[in-house]
Write a protein that holds these residues in place. Structure first.
Motif, short mmCIF file in Angstrom:
data_model
loop_
_atom_site.label_atom_id
_atom_site.label_comp_id
_atom_site.label_asym_id
_atom_site.label_seq_id
_atom_site.Cartn_x
_atom_site.Cartn_y
_atom_site.Cartn_z
N THR A 1 -38.59 24.58 -11.18
CA THR A 1 -38.31 25.65 -10.21
C THR A 1 -37.07 25.41 -9.35
O THR A 1 -36.65 26.31 -8.64
N ILE A 2 -36.48 24.22 -9.41
CA ILE A 2 -35.37 23.89 -8.52
C ILE A 2 -34.09 23.60 -9.30
O ILE A 2 -34.09 22.81 -10.25
N GLN A 3 -33.03 24.27 -8.88
CA GLN A 3 -31.71 24.13 -9.51
C GLN A 3 -30.77 23.33 -8.62
O GLN A 3 -30.90 23.28 -7.41
N LEU A 4 -29.74 22.76 -9.29
CA LEU A 4 -28.58 22.19 -8.62
C LEU A 4 -27.43 23.11 -8.99
O LEU A 4 -27.07 23.23 -10.17
N ALA A 5 -26.87 23.83 -8.00
CA ALA A 5 -25.93 24.90 -8.30
C ALA A 5 -24.84 25.00 -7.23
O ALA A 5 -24.97 24.43 -6.15
N PRO A 6 -23.74 25.73 -7.51
CA PRO A 6 -22.62 25.82 -6.57
C PRO A 6 -22.98 26.45 -5.23
O PRO A 6 -23.95 27.19 -5.11
N VAL A 7 -22.17 26.12 -4.22
CA VAL A 7 -22.29 26.73 -2.90
C VAL A 7 -21.90 28.20 -3.00
O VAL A 7 -20.91 28.55 -3.66
N LEU A 8 -22.66 29.08 -2.33
CA LEU A 8 -22.38 30.51 -2.36
C LEU A 8 -22.30 31.07 -0.94
O LEU A 8 -22.90 30.51 -0.01
N PRO A 9 -21.58 32.18 -0.74
CA PRO A 9 -21.52 32.79 0.59
C PRO A 9 -22.89 33.14 1.16
O PRO A 9 -23.11 33.08 2.37
N ASN B 1 -10.80 20.28 -13.46
CA ASN B 1 -11.35 21.14 -14.50
C ASN B 1 -12.18 22.29 -13.95
O ASN B 1 -12.71 23.09 -14.72
N GLY B 2 -12.29 22.36 -12.63
CA GLY B 2 -13.03 23.47 -12.04
C GLY B 2 -14.50 23.21 -11.83
O GLY B 2 -15.28 24.15 -11.67
N THR B 3 -14.92 21.95 -11.82
CA THR B 3 -16.32 21.61 -11.57
C THR B 3 -16.52 21.41 -10.07
O THR B 3 -15.81 20.62 -9.45
N PRO B 4 -17.48 22.07 -9.46
CA PRO B 4 -17.73 21.90 -8.03
C PRO B 4 -18.13 20.45 -7.69
O PRO B 4 -18.88 19.82 -8.43
N LEU B 5 -17.62 19.96 -6.57
CA LEU B 5 -18.01 18.64 -6.07
C LEU B 5 -19.12 18.75 -5.03
O LEU B 5 -19.73 17.75 -4.67
N ASN B 6 -19.34 19.96 -4.53
CA ASN B 6 -20.43 20.21 -3.58
C ASN B 6 -21.42 21.16 -4.22
O ASN B 6 -21.05 22.28 -4.60
N LEU B 7 -22.65 20.73 -4.36
CA LEU B 7 -23.69 21.56 -4.97
C LEU B 7 -24.89 21.65 -4.05
O LEU B 7 -25.19 20.73 -3.29
N HIS B 8 -25.56 22.80 -4.12
CA HIS B 8 -26.78 23.00 -3.34
C HIS B 8 -28.00 22.91 -4.24
O HIS B 8 -27.96 23.32 -5.40
N SER C 1 -19.14 30.60 -11.69
CA SER C 1 -19.74 30.73 -13.02
C SER C 1 -20.29 29.39 -13.53
O SER C 1 -20.80 29.32 -14.65
N TYR C 2 -20.20 28.34 -12.69
CA TYR C 2 -20.67 27.02 -13.12
C TYR C 2 -22.15 27.08 -13.45
O TYR C 2 -22.98 27.56 -12.66
N LYS C 3 -22.52 26.57 -14.60
CA LYS C 3 -23.91 26.64 -15.06
C LYS C 3 -24.79 25.73 -14.22
O LYS C 3 -24.55 24.52 -14.12
N PRO C 4 -25.83 26.26 -13.59
CA PRO C 4 -26.73 25.43 -12.78
C PRO C 4 -27.44 24.37 -13.61
O PRO C 4 -27.63 24.52 -14.82
#
Length: 237
Positions: free
Chosen positions: A45-53, A98-105, A36-39
């Motif tokens: 057009t390009i986001q920095l967002a969490p890793v997904l399956p 705090n639940g913030t991803p350290l790896n983002l795509h 649910s981390y906000k991108p």
């Protein structure tokens, strides 16, 4: 790290998993926080967002691309579906308290949100400056746009500096990777010529450049805040 036309904005992306053993309930809670981390919008057009399956296919394709993997000494080569599964499954072991991803795509939302790159923040102790506190790779199609430097500055400030409280950073890049060197320098890292190292990659010795970034609270107060871009209206869900 090369004088070739296809030089990469790439550095090591190894990350040690946290040592604690989490309960199924804690893993479920962290998964929800992660997903649910906000991108963060880097461009319209390009986001920095969490890793997904769903990133599995893109990971396999990119990390088997010789234009990218020739400058990485962390991920396995060749990079298999099992490697991708293991990396994606371990994403909950790479989060702040705090639940913030350290790896983002980095995701191109104009192409359905496909992963085009990755950047890693650090929560390592300031007392340990032997490994990499940053890591990144980027699809060559997107080079020369300043994307990785902006992503790195954002994630360092928002996560490692503000949330984790880090003030000292260590980074490595292959000696011939000039675009990676420029990326680190744009993020404030300083070359340490007296600390050069070497690493064996595919049976050959590669020289490694060492970069460091030391910050005081005064430095941080003077840092320019990197603003998010405004996304195209058609990409806002």
């Amino acid at each position: 790290m090369s004088t070739q036309p296809s030089v990469q904005e790439t550095t090591n992306t190894v990350a040690e998993p946290q040592k604690d053993v989490r309960s199924p309930e804690e893993i479920e809670r962290l998964c929800k926080l992660h997903d649910s981390y906000k991108p963060i919008w880097l461009t319209e057009t390009i986001q920095l967002a969490p890793v997904l399956p769903s990133d599995k296919e893109a990971l396999i394709r990119h990390l088997n691309d010789p234009r990218i993997n020739q400058y990485l000494y962390g991920p396995p080569n060749p990079y298999t579906p099992e490697d991708a599964d293991q990396w994606i499954a371990g994403r909950i072991d790479r989060m702040t308290k705090n639940g913030t991803p350290l790896n983002l795509h980095l995701r191109d939302m104009a192409k359905g949100g496909i992963a085009i790159g990755a950047v890693t923040a650090s929560d390592a102790s300031d007392d340990d400056l032997q490994g990499d506190d940053t890591g990144y790779w980027l699809d060559p199609e997107y080079h020369g746009k300043g994307l990785m430097a902006k992503a790195l500055r954002m994630i360092l400030r928002r996560v490692s500096i503000d949330e984790v409280g880090k003030r000292k950073f260590n980074a490595h890049t292959f000696a011939e990777n000039w675009p990676s060197r420029r990326t680190l320098e744009k993020a404030g890292f300083v070359f340490q010529p007296e600390m050069q190292k070497s690493h064996i990659v595919a049976g050959r010795e590669i020289k490694i450049w060492v970069y460091r970034l030391y910050l005081t609270d005064e430095d941080i107060s003077k840092m320019e805040i990197v603003e998010e871009a405004v996304p195209l209206p058609s990409l806002i869900q």
